[in-house]
Design a protein around this motif. Structure first.
Motif, PDB file in Angstrom:
ATOM      1  N   ALA A   1      -2.416  11.411   3.600  1.00 51.85           N
ATOM      2  CA  ALA A   1      -1.755  12.687   3.292  1.00 51.85           C
ATOM      3  C   ALA A   1      -0.299  12.464   2.890  1.00 51.85           C
ATOM      4  O   ALA A   1       0.205  13.099   1.941  1.00 51.85           O
ATOM      5  N   ILE A   2       0.394  11.573   3.595  1.00 58.94           N
ATOM      6  CA  ILE A   2       1.782  11.267   3.255  1.00 58.94           C
ATOM      7  C   ILE A   2       1.869  10.649   1.857  1.00 58.94           C
ATOM      8  O   ILE A   2       2.774  10.970   1.064  1.00 58.94           O
TER       9      ILE A   2
ATOM     10  N   ALA B   1       3.144  13.561  -5.210  1.00 61.21           N
ATOM     11  CA  ALA B   1       3.486  14.880  -5.762  1.00 61.21           C
ATOM     12  C   ALA B   1       4.999  15.023  -5.927  1.00 61.21           C
ATOM     13  O   ALA B   1       5.485  15.573  -6.932  1.00 61.21           O
ATOM     14  N   LEU B   2       5.762  14.516  -4.949  1.00 60.86           N
ATOM     15  CA  LEU B   2       7.217  14.563  -5.034  1.00 60.86           C
ATOM     16  C   LEU B   2       7.739  13.737  -6.211  1.00 60.86           C
ATOM     17  O   LEU B   2       8.679  14.138  -6.914  1.00 60.86           O
ATOM     18  N   GLU B   3       7.143  12.594  -6.425  1.00 60.52           N
ATOM     19  CA  GLU B   3       7.564  11.747  -7.545  1.00 60.52           C
ATOM     20  C   GLU B   3       7.271  12.429  -8.885  1.00 60.52           C
ATOM     21  O   GLU B   3       8.077  12.357  -9.832  1.00 60.52           O
ATOM     22  N   LYS B   4       6.125  13.103  -8.944  1.00 64.10           N
ATOM     23  CA  LYS B   4       5.792  13.830 -10.176  1.00 64.10           C
ATOM     24  C   LYS B   4       6.799  14.965 -10.414  1.00 64.10           C
ATOM     25  O   LYS B   4       7.286  15.174 -11.536  1.00 64.10           O
TER      26      LYS B   4
ATOM     27  N   GLN C   1      13.623  14.216   0.505  1.00 67.72           N
ATOM     28  CA  GLN C   1      12.301  14.430   1.090  1.00 67.72           C
ATOM     29  C   GLN C   1      11.395  13.230   0.835  1.00 67.72           C
ATOM     30  O   GLN C   1      10.624  12.820   1.714  1.00 67.72           O
ATOM     31  N   LYS C   2      11.488  12.644  -0.341  1.00 62.00           N
ATOM     32  CA  LYS C   2      10.666  11.456  -0.642  1.00 62.00           C
ATOM     33  C   LYS C   2      11.058  10.287   0.264  1.00 62.00           C
ATOM     34  O   LYS C   2      10.193   9.533   0.736  1.00 62.00           O
ATOM     35  N   THR C   3      12.359  10.157   0.522  1.00 62.40           N
ATOM     36  CA  THR C   3      12.815   9.104   1.445  1.00 62.40           C
ATOM     37  C   THR C   3      12.268   9.335   2.844  1.00 62.40           C
ATOM     38  O   THR C   3      11.890   8.382   3.547  1.00 62.40           O
ATOM     39  N   ARG C   4      12.207  10.611   3.245  1.00 66.66           N
ATOM     40  CA  ARG C   4      11.653  10.925   4.578  1.00 66.66           C
ATOM     41  C   ARG C   4      10.179  10.529   4.655  1.00 66.66           C
ATOM     42  O   ARG C   4       9.691  10.107   5.720  1.00 66.66           O
TER      43      ARG C   4
END
Length: 213
Positions: A27-28, A34-37, A71-74
């Motif tokens: 899931a992560i 999705a965040l990268e997109k 958020q992607k780093t998290r």
């Protein structure tokens, strides 16, 4: 029904936890993708707004991009934590198995110690050592006796064989030479034999021949 109410073992619980952790990891990973997109889309939007000179829109989109990258780093931090939990679970399972094995071994050793009598075992070992020493001494005495019986003749025969071999190598045949060699007894006449064969008449005849009357 019996299997439905069966109590879960530690392995069963750990398997379930690992399954849930793997699901969390997937899931992560989907969220990160999705965040990268979305990050790429925001970058394109910022470039588009910059081309038309809309600075306000660029500023708003830039703030969104910063938040999205945070958020992607998290997600990386959470994924690392999940991996750590999975590793800890495996380590705990291994430790529990080791503890179980040690417990079984301790019970086995305890049962064996109850059956073993230390004093009897020590006495058996001492008896074995004593009998072994007796056997070694007997064997040594027998070997010494046999050596005394057979070693002398064997050594003499072996020495003679070596002498014969050496003499054969230099071309001497002992038996032939010794048979052909004249003995001293045969070649030299004894004094008694000489005296017995010369008579008085022969002596007188030799004296007359010499002119002695």
């Amino acid at each position: 029904m019996a299997s439905f109410f069966k109590k879960k073992t530690v392995d069963d619980v750990i398997k379930e936890q690992n399954r849930e952790l793997r699901g969390t990891q997937r899931a992560i990973s989907r969220d990160r993708a999705a965040l990268e997109k979305q990050e790429k889309q925001l970058e394109l939007e910022i470039k588009k707004m910059a081309k038309i000179g809309n600075k306000e829109a660029c500023r708003v989109l830039a703030k969104q991009l910063v938040q999205l990258r945070k958020q992607k780093t998290r997600t990386f931090a959470v994924s690392s934590k999940v991996t750590s939990m999975s590793t800890q679970t495996k380590v705990m399972n291994s430790q529990m198995k080791m503890a179980g094995a040690m417990s079984t071994t301790a019970k086995t050793m305890q049962a064996v110690n109850k059956k073993v009598d230390p004093q009897k075992t020590l006495q058996t070992m001492q008896n074995f050592q004593k009998e072994n020493m007796k056997m070694e001494m007997t064997e040594e005495m027998i070997n010494d006796t046999l050596d005394d019986i057979f070693d002398g003749s064997d050594d003499e025969e072996e020495s003679q064989d070596i002498v014969n071999q050496v003499l054969d190598e230099i071309g001497i045949e002992i038996s032939g030479k010794m048979a052909k060699a004249p003995s001293a007894a045969r070649s030299l006449p004894s004094a008694s034999t000489s005296k017995a064969t010369i008579s008085d008449e022969e002596i007188e005849r030799q004296l007359k021949a010499l002119g002695v009357d």
